[in-house]
Write a protein that holds these residues in place. Structure first.
Motif, PDB file in Angstrom:
ATOM      1  N   GLN A 147      73.580  54.817  78.306  1.00  0.00           N
ATOM      2  CA  GLN A 147      73.128  54.708  76.906  1.00  0.00           C
ATOM      3  C   GLN A 147      72.139  53.560  76.754  1.00  0.00           C
ATOM      4  OE1 GLN A 147      76.842  54.291  74.765  1.00  0.00           O
ATOM      5  NE2 GLN A 147      77.468  56.391  75.244  1.00  0.00           N
ATOM      6  N   SER A 200      68.315  53.884  75.514  1.00  0.00           N
ATOM      7  CA  SER A 200      67.872  53.124  74.333  1.00  0.00           C
ATOM      8  C   SER A 200      66.628  52.304  74.643  1.00  0.00           C
ATOM      9  CB  SER A 200      68.977  52.177  73.848  1.00  0.00           C
ATOM     10  OG  SER A 200      70.093  52.894  73.409  1.00  0.00           O
ATOM     11  N   HIS A 243      63.448  54.320  75.160  1.00  0.00           N
ATOM     12  CA  HIS A 243      62.911  54.846  73.900  1.00  0.00           C
ATOM     13  C   HIS A 243      62.278  53.746  73.045  1.00  0.00           C
ATOM     14  CE1 HIS A 243      62.531  57.265  70.331  1.00  0.00           C
ATOM     15  NE2 HIS A 243      63.425  56.566  69.657  1.00  0.00           N
ATOM     16  N   LEU A 244      62.585  52.492  73.373  1.00  0.00           N
ATOM     17  CA  LEU A 244      62.199  51.372  72.522  1.00  0.00           C
ATOM     18  C   LEU A 244      60.676  51.227  72.318  1.00  0.00           C
ATOM     19  CD1 LEU A 244      63.541  49.101  70.883  1.00  0.00           C
ATOM     20  CD2 LEU A 244      63.396  47.648  72.902  1.00  0.00           C
ATOM     21  N   GLN A 265      59.466  53.616  69.705  1.00  0.00           N
ATOM     22  CA  GLN A 265      60.105  53.289  68.433  1.00  0.00           C
ATOM     23  C   GLN A 265      59.425  52.073  67.787  1.00  0.00           C
ATOM     24  OE1 GLN A 265      64.245  52.223  68.911  1.00  0.00           O
ATOM     25  NE2 GLN A 265      64.816  53.243  67.005  1.00  0.00           N
ATOM     26  N   SER A 268      65.320  46.848  66.031  1.00  0.00           N
ATOM     27  CA  SER A 268      65.535  47.729  67.188  1.00  0.00           C
ATOM     28  C   SER A 268      65.584  46.938  68.492  1.00  0.00           C
ATOM     29  CB  SER A 268      64.412  48.771  67.284  1.00  0.00           C
ATOM     30  OG  SER A 268      64.325  49.505  66.098  1.00  0.00           O
ATOM     31  N   CYS A 270      68.868  46.328  71.149  1.00  0.00           N
ATOM     32  CA  CYS A 270      68.830  46.553  72.604  1.00  0.00           C
ATOM     33  C   CYS A 270      69.183  45.276  73.380  1.00  0.00           C
ATOM     34  CB  CYS A 270      67.450  47.065  73.023  1.00  0.00           C
ATOM     35  SG  CYS A 270      67.189  48.814  72.627  1.00  0.00           S
ATOM     36  N   GLN A 282      72.816  45.161  73.420  1.00  0.00           N
ATOM     37  CA  GLN A 282      73.331  46.147  74.394  1.00  0.00           C
ATOM     38  C   GLN A 282      73.212  45.606  75.817  1.00  0.00           C
ATOM     39  OE1 GLN A 282      71.196  49.884  72.911  1.00  0.00           O
ATOM     40  NE2 GLN A 282      72.846  50.781  74.120  1.00  0.00           N
TER      41      GLN A 282
END
Length: 510
Positions: free
Chosen positions: A365, A369, A372-373, A376, A392, A396, A399
């Motif tokens: 995950q 993420s 994709h950042l 985004q 965002s 991350c 995370q």
């Protein structure tokens, strides 16, 4: 190519009065104030292609050409005008926009409902612009361009304004009252209204009236909500009146309050940005403003809020993560360690049965993420939602800290080949995440991002958005950083800030 423009609007009655009050001439006053802004932008690491001062000869020529174009198209006429005039806001106000309040001595006085500034009844002969003829063209322009004004609440506000009467606009002032401004061509008794003068600066920097076609109408304005009417109604109408297209985009931002109150010199709560650079660092103050600044509503500033945010997100989450994965005891070779496909298998179906696969569901995950950042963050930047971009990135970073904590690489033994392989992979993934965060954060915190990327030995030519290529080894490709010696350790990425003393005393127990 793009032009990034800043500058100072320097004409008008307000400037004329401020210069008189300070005992200087208007040119001296403007040179001083403009210099302060230019210096502030340099200190704040705000870059621009052109810094326009509206007292420059190139601008005066452009304004007079623009006025002549309006006149040549029959868009101006002379008439007597009277109404409430607000000098600080440089505009006439209708009766509905004015209210009565006591002044400092308790005497009743008329003030602007919106700004609270005092107004005076003024009657004089001016040139008028046929603004009323553009009510329908403006409405059609907006309805055909849903996203031309953003955020959405400001777009809706302009549409509501266009449902009301749109009277013709007074676009000059008697020169006997206002000498500090650009004279009306062919009429020495009149001075061009400061807002017509100021708005034309966007054309001046694009090369008007000779070379502006290479740039116009690809103009994107960033304006405060208090000057929205000038930019979203008067300016597009003036452009249409001379046969030019309105700007492509108008981004609108709200204001900063201080502990819930509007900033005001009389209240003594105006925040000095230079003092904030010293207190929080330039990057720290930039980060706070862009992280907490929500364009569609006023946002509140106070010192404890800034310190808590910067300590949490820059010093602890981002800086702490960098410290942990580059510390000598965990990364003794001081390199960008190798990635093992056996430990972190691509699309591994997340079954922990195979001894060689060490990654768990949350790790996949994280990779998804972070991958994709970039798209985004790019989307949010392009839509003037910088706070969402930073939100965002911060999510991350959290995370990634979770990933590092979850696998506790400090507990793994480097002497055991299998554990060393997994330890190196954890470090590799973490460093790849940090490299990507550093690249994405460059527009917001340039000095801190440079320090982060230099620590990871990412060369200046490897820092473009096109260079992200996150975790290539996970996709079976070569990683140019693998095995590279890390850059020198130059201390904490971001300094932890102390809470103000009064706050520390308040929070102590008995």
């Amino acid at each position: 190519p793009r032009l990034a423009i800043s500058g100072t609007d320097e004409h008008g009655l307000k400037i004329q009065q401020a210069a008189a009050a300070s005992g200087t001439s208007p040119p001296e006053h403007c040179a001083h104030v403009s210099g302060l802004f230019h210096d502030l932008f340099s200190r704040a690491a705000v870059s621009f292609t052109d810094f326009i001062r509206t007292t420059e000869p190139r601008h005066c020529r452009a304004v007079q050409h623009f006025w002549t174009a309006l006149q040549g198209r029959g868009m101006l006429y002379k008439a007597f005008y009277e109404g409430w005039y607000c000098t600080p806001d440089e505009c006439f106000l209708s009766q509905a926009q004015v209210t009565e309040r006591p002044d400092a001595q308790g005497h009743p006085c008329k003030v602007s409902l919106e700004s609270g500034h005092q107004v005076h009844w003024t009657k004089e002969e001016n040139y008028m612009f046929k603004l009323s003829e553009f009510q329908e063209p403006l409405r059609k322009w907006l309805q055909g361009n849903r996203h031309v004004i953003s955020p959405e609440p400001f777009y809706q506000l302009v549409l509501r304004w266009l449902e009301e009467d749109l009277p013709d606009l007074s676009v000059s002032r008697e020169r006997s009252r206002l000498q500090w401004g650009i004279p009306v061509p062919g009429d020495s008794t009149q001075t061009i209204y400061v807002w017509v003068d100021a708005l034309v600066n966007y054309l001046t920097v694009a090369g008007y009236p000779d070379t502006h076609h290479a740039w116009w109408p690809a103009a994107h304005h960033v304006v405060g909500k208090d000057i929205l009417k000038f930019h979203a109604i008067y300016w597009p109408a003036l452009l249409m009146a001379v046969g030019l297209d309105p700007p492509e985009q108008i981004y609108v931002h709200s204001h900063w309050t201080v502990r819930g109150q509007k900033m005001s010199k009389s209240l003594g709560n105006v925040v000095d940005p230079v003092a904030c650079f010293t207190r929080y660092t330039v990057d720290g103050f930039r980060y706070f403003l862009l992280r907490q600044g929500v364009p569609e509503r006023d946002c509140d500033y106070y010192e404890e809020k800034v310190i808590k945010l910067l300590n949490s997100e820059l010093a602890d989450a981002l800086g702490g993560l960098l410290n942990r994965c580059t510390a000598h005891n965990i990364n003794p070779s001081g390199t960008y360690p190798p990635f093992s496909e056996l430990c972190f298998r691509k699309d591994s179906a997340l079954t922990p049965g195979e001894a060689s696969g060490r990654a768990v569901a949350e790790d996949y995950q994280l990779v998804a993420s972070v991958a994709h950042l970039p798209s985004q963050v790019t989307h949010y930047f392009e839509h003037f939602q910088i706070y969402k971009a930073l939100e965002s990135i911060t999510a991350c970073v959290r995370q990634t800290n979770g990933f590092f904590q979850r696998h506790a690489p400090w507990k793994l033994c480097r002497e055991n080949p299998a554990e060393k392989q997994w330890l190196d992979t954890i470090l590799h993934v973490t460093l790849e995440c940090l490299r990507l965060y550093g690249i994405l954060l460059q527009p917001v915190i340039p000095a801190t991002a440079d320090k982060l990327l230099s620590r990871l030995a990412v060369l200046p030519e490897e820092r473009a958005l096109s260079d992200v290529a996150f975790l290539p080894r996970y996709h079976g490709k070569l990683c140019p950083f693998e095995g590279r010696q890390l850059g020198p350790d130059t201390g904490p990425l971001f300094p932890r800030l102390e809470m103000p003393r009064r706050r520390q005393l308040e929070t102590k127990g008995p």
